[in-house]
Design an enzyme around this catalytic site. Structure first.
Site, PDB file in Angstrom:
ATOM      1  N   ASP A   1       8.300   3.697  -3.382  1.00 33.99           N
ATOM      2  CA  ASP A   1       6.871   3.592  -3.674  1.00 33.99           C
ATOM      3  C   ASP A   1       6.761   2.733  -4.933  1.00 33.99           C
ATOM      4  OD1 ASP A   1       4.288   3.891  -4.613  1.00 33.99           O
ATOM      5  OD2 ASP A   1       4.162   6.018  -4.120  1.00 33.99           O
TER       6      ASP A   1
ATOM      7  N   TYR B   1     -10.873  -3.514  -3.807  1.00 32.34           N
ATOM      8  CA  TYR B   1      -9.813  -4.429  -3.363  1.00 32.34           C
ATOM      9  C   TYR B   1      -9.928  -5.786  -4.069  1.00 32.34           C
ATOM     10  CZ  TYR B   1      -6.845  -7.148  -0.186  1.00 32.34           C
ATOM     11  OH  TYR B   1      -5.877  -7.969   0.348  1.00 32.34           O
TER      12      TYR B   1
ATOM     13  N   THR C   1      -2.529  -9.324  10.661  1.00 33.38           N
ATOM     14  CA  THR C   1      -1.499  -8.333  10.312  1.00 33.38           C
ATOM     15  C   THR C   1      -2.054  -6.949  10.651  1.00 33.38           C
ATOM     16  OG1 THR C   1      -2.330  -7.869   8.101  1.00 33.38           O
ATOM     17  CG2 THR C   1      -0.816  -9.751   8.298  1.00 33.38           C
TER      18      THR C   1
HETATM   19  N1  LIG Z   1      -3.697  -9.727   6.021  1.00 30.52           N
HETATM   20  C1  LIG Z   1      -4.579 -10.372   5.299  1.00 30.52           C
HETATM   21  O1  LIG Z   1      -5.530 -10.951   5.818  1.00 30.52           O
HETATM   22  C2  LIG Z   1      -4.409 -10.455   3.813  1.00 30.52           C
HETATM   23  C3  LIG Z   1      -5.281 -11.306   3.137  1.00 30.52           C
HETATM   24  C4  LIG Z   1      -5.152 -11.422   1.765  1.00 30.52           C
HETATM   25  C5  LIG Z   1      -4.180 -10.701   1.099  1.00 30.52           C
HETATM   26  N2  LIG Z   1      -3.358  -9.860   1.775  1.00 30.52           N
HETATM   27  C6  LIG Z   1      -2.373  -9.128   1.002  1.00 30.52           C
HETATM   28  O2  LIG Z   1      -1.082  -9.384   1.537  1.00 30.52           O
HETATM   29  C7  LIG Z   1      -0.239  -8.260   1.297  1.00 30.52           C
HETATM   30  C8  LIG Z   1       0.376  -7.831   2.606  1.00 30.52           C
HETATM   31  O3  LIG Z   1      -0.674  -7.445   3.482  1.00 30.52           O
HETATM   32  P1  LIG Z   1      -0.472  -7.298   5.048  1.00 30.52           P
HETATM   33  O4  LIG Z   1      -1.710  -7.776   5.681  1.00 30.52           O
HETATM   34  O5  LIG Z   1       0.840  -7.819   5.441  1.00 30.52           O
HETATM   35  O6  LIG Z   1      -0.548  -5.687   5.123  1.00 30.52           O
HETATM   36  P2  LIG Z   1       0.351  -4.627   5.899  1.00 30.52           P
HETATM   37  O7  LIG Z   1      -0.421  -3.347   5.814  1.00 30.52           O
HETATM   38  O8  LIG Z   1       0.742  -5.147   7.228  1.00 30.52           O
HETATM   39  O9  LIG Z   1       1.659  -4.543   4.964  1.00 30.52           O
HETATM   40  C9  LIG Z   1       1.613  -3.968   3.692  1.00 30.52           C
HETATM   41  C10 LIG Z   1       2.875  -3.162   3.497  1.00 30.52           C
HETATM   42  O10 LIG Z   1       2.859  -2.623   2.161  1.00 30.52           O
HETATM   43  C11 LIG Z   1       3.416  -1.319   2.239  1.00 30.52           C
HETATM   44  N3  LIG Z   1       2.982  -0.512   1.091  1.00 30.52           N
HETATM   45  C12 LIG Z   1       1.738  -0.017   0.847  1.00 30.52           C
HETATM   46  N4  LIG Z   1       1.753   0.724  -0.270  1.00 30.52           N
HETATM   47  C13 LIG Z   1       3.014   0.701  -0.751  1.00 30.52           C
HETATM   48  C14 LIG Z   1       3.660   1.282  -1.879  1.00 30.52           C
HETATM   49  N5  LIG Z   1       2.976   2.040  -2.755  1.00 30.52           N
HETATM   50  N6  LIG Z   1       4.982   1.044  -2.063  1.00 30.52           N
HETATM   51  C15 LIG Z   1       5.681   0.282  -1.199  1.00 30.52           C
HETATM   52  N7  LIG Z   1       5.125  -0.295  -0.095  1.00 30.52           N
HETATM   53  C16 LIG Z   1       3.816  -0.078   0.113  1.00 30.52           C
HETATM   54  C17 LIG Z   1       2.889  -0.752   3.553  1.00 30.52           C
HETATM   55  O11 LIG Z   1       3.661   0.358   3.987  1.00 30.52           O
HETATM   56  C18 LIG Z   1       3.012  -1.966   4.471  1.00 30.52           C
HETATM   57  O12 LIG Z   1       4.267  -2.003   5.115  1.00 30.52           O
HETATM   58  C19 LIG Z   1      -1.115  -7.197   0.642  1.00 30.52           C
HETATM   59  O13 LIG Z   1      -0.967  -7.248  -0.752  1.00 30.52           O
HETATM   60  C20 LIG Z   1      -2.510  -7.627   1.032  1.00 30.52           C
HETATM   61  O14 LIG Z   1      -3.481  -7.154   0.137  1.00 30.52           O
HETATM   62  C21 LIG Z   1      -3.452  -9.720   3.124  1.00 30.52           C
END
Ligand SMILES: NC(=O)c1ccc[n+]([C@@H]2O[C@H](COP(=O)([O-])OP(=O)(O)OC[C@H]3O[C@@H](n4cnc5c(N)ncnc54)[C@H](O)[C@@H]3O)[C@@H](O)[C@H]2O)c1
Length: 255
Positions: free
Chosen positions: A62, A154, A189
């Site tokens: 975590d 966020y 995602t």
């Molecule tokens: N998907 C989008 O459109 C998008 C857009 C902008 C930014 N982001 C950012 O990109 C990053 C990845 O997002 P994603 O879409 O791949 O999301 P996702 O939910 O597919 O992956 C995020 C991962 O982070 C892990 N996680 C969450 N809390 C955690 C913790 N405390 N310790 C360890 N792991 C933890 C989750 O278990 C998950 O596997 C994030 O920071 C998100 O905010 C995503």
């Protein structure tokens, strides 16, 4: 061997979405990768996929747990190899109107997205600074650059990641380290599938010149560029939007 040249990169949030795509991309480029996450079933699946591979290690963590972050980074650096790259992709999202955003939710999002990014970056930077080389890439968001609807918690967390990136770049340049961020637009995602309604999807299409969602690999390739000390050797403190043109758009003309 590719640009990674067998160096070690740590990827948080590495079992899903952007983090998972980044793990695959870096492995293809010849990095050795430590996959970090807290999702137990997804960690087990990742262990099965990578079983027998010496260039991957999968770790439960975590990122908000300061003592465990420090211990694990130390262990990785000692026993898997000196860390050269960090990708902070672990994150959580929620989309609620300001009136429906509780302080508890706000604190939780700040804890994972901002404090988690800070803790992993700080721990790894301490190790990388000993050797005077390395790079960190934080995953911010266009929601940290623009006032997207329903994103008080966020969006504020990602705005903080932008500033944290710039401050880290400043503090760590004298130690030979570069720190940058990628600000993704809408990327297909599991997070987006959970948060975006059909109405959101319609809005993102309307306000994105390229008129589509991005793929996780389209973020991973830019992350790999920023990590690479040859191709991005003079890039630090930079926030690259990878968003199909969303940030730069004015009036969008469609036929
Ligand atoms: N998907 C989008 O459109 C998008 C857009 C902008 C930014 N982001 C950012 O990109 C990053 C990845 O997002 P994603 O879409 O791949 O999301 P996702 O939910 O597919 O992956 C995020 C991962 O982070 C892990 N996680 C969450 N809390 C955690 C913790 N405390 N310790 C360890 N792991 C933890 C989750 O278990 C998950 O596997 C994030 O920071 C998100 O905010 C995503």
């Amino acid at each position: 061997m590719g640009d990674g040249q067998g160096r070690v990169a740590v990827v948080t949030g590495g079992v899903s979405g952007i983090g998972q795509a980044t793990v695959s991309y870096l492995l293809e480029e010849g990095w050795r990768v430590v996959v970090i996450d807290l999702d137990t079933p997804a960690l087990a699946a990742a262990r099965a996929v990578f079983s027998g591979r010496k260039d991957v290690r999968v770790e439960a963590l975590d990122v908000t747990d300061e003592a465990r972050v420090d211990r694990l980074i130390e262990t990785i650096d000692q026993s898997f190899g000196p860390i050269h790259g960090v990708v902070n992709s672990a994150g959580i999202a929620a989309d609620h109107h300001l009136f429906n955003t509780s302080a508890a939710l706000f604190r939780k999002i700040l804890d994972v997205n901002v404090i988690g990014t800070f803790l992993v970056g700080r721990a790894a930077a301490r190790k990388m600074a000993e050797r005077g080389t390395g790079a960190i890439v934080n995953i911010a968001s266009i929601s940290g650059l623009r006032g997207s609807k329903g994103r008080s918690a966020y969006g504020a967390s990602k705005g903080a990641v932008v500033t944290l990136t710039q401050v880290m770049a400043n503090d760590l340049a004298e130690h030979g380290l570069r720190v940058n961020a990628v600000a993704p637009g809408p990327i297909e995602t599991p997070m987006v599938k959970a948060v975006h309604t059909d109405a959101d999807r319609e809005l993102y299409h309307r306000f994105t010149p390229m008129n589509r969602y991005g793929e996780p690999r389209e973020i991973a390739s830019v992350v790999a560029f920023l990590l690479d000390e040859k191709r991005a050797s003079y890039v630090t403190g930079e926030i690259i939007a990878v968003d199909g043109g969303y940030r730069g758009a004015g009036i969008i003309v469609r036929d």
